[in-house]
Design a protein around this motif. Structure first.
Motif, PDB file in Angstrom:
ATOM      1  N   ALA A  38       0.832  -1.204   0.000  1.00 36.95           N
ATOM      2  CA  ALA A  38       0.000   0.000   0.000  1.00 36.95           C
ATOM      3  C   ALA A  38       0.864   1.251   0.000  1.00 36.95           C
ATOM      4  CB  ALA A  38      -0.925   0.007   1.212  1.00 36.95           C
ATOM      5  N   LEU A  39       1.937   1.207   0.776  1.00 33.36           N
ATOM      6  CA  LEU A  39       2.842   2.356   0.830  1.00 33.36           C
ATOM      7  C   LEU A  39       3.547   2.561  -0.516  1.00 33.36           C
ATOM      8  CD1 LEU A  39       3.736   4.493   2.798  1.00 33.36           C
ATOM      9  CD2 LEU A  39       5.568   2.994   3.531  1.00 33.36           C
ATOM     10  N   ARG A  40       3.920   1.473  -1.175  1.00 30.55           N
ATOM     11  CA  ARG A  40       4.583   1.562  -2.479  1.00 30.55           C
ATOM     12  C   ARG A  40       3.640   2.193  -3.506  1.00 30.55           C
ATOM     13  NH1 ARG A  40       5.123  -3.547  -3.724  1.00 30.55           N
ATOM     14  NH2 ARG A  40       6.828  -3.822  -2.258  1.00 30.55           N
ATOM     15  N   ILE A  41       2.374   1.800  -3.488  1.00 25.97           N
ATOM     16  CA  ILE A  41       1.395   2.367  -4.422  1.00 25.97           C
ATOM     17  C   ILE A  41       1.237   3.867  -4.177  1.00 25.97           C
ATOM     18  CG2 ILE A  41      -1.059   2.387  -5.030  1.00 25.97           C
ATOM     19  CD1 ILE A  41      -1.014  -0.682  -4.472  1.00 25.97           C
ATOM     20  N   LYS A  42       1.117   4.255  -2.913  1.00 24.62           N
ATOM     21  CA  LYS A  42       0.964   5.676  -2.581  1.00 24.62           C
ATOM     22  C   LYS A  42       2.213   6.464  -2.932  1.00 24.62           C
ATOM     23  CE  LYS A  42      -2.543   5.313   0.969  1.00 24.62           C
ATOM     24  NZ  LYS A  42      -2.909   5.615   2.352  1.00 24.62           N
TER      25      LYS A  42
END
Length: 81
Positions: free
Chosen positions: A65-69
């Motif tokens: 999720a952090l990578r996508i954001k």
């Protein structure tokens, strides 16, 4: 008379064609050789990445999720949003 005029016009077109193509090429090189226009408030990739890392430091989210954001944040920073 018509054939003579056509022959002269054809000869003139052939004579000026390479000169105009060279002039167009030189003009295109002048136009395209400069720096690209900057977008308002756009950042380089490294600047955007640094800002996004500061923004998401300490976030309690999964890595995916952090990578996508982060990727979205970097893309927006590079576009000037």
């Amino acid at each position: 008379m018509k054939a003579l005029f056509s022959a002269i016009a054809l000869a003139a077109a052939v004579a000026f064609a390479p000169a105009s193509a060279g002039a167009q090429e030189r003009t295109a090189k002048k136009i395209l050789s400069g720096q690209p226009a900057t977008l308002h408030n756009a950042k380089t990739e490294s600047q955007a990445r640094r800002d996004c890392q500061r923004q998401y430091r300490g976030a309690r989210e999964s890595k995916s999720a952090l990578r996508i954001k982060m990727n979205e944040c970097i893309r927006e920073g590079m576009q000037g949003n």
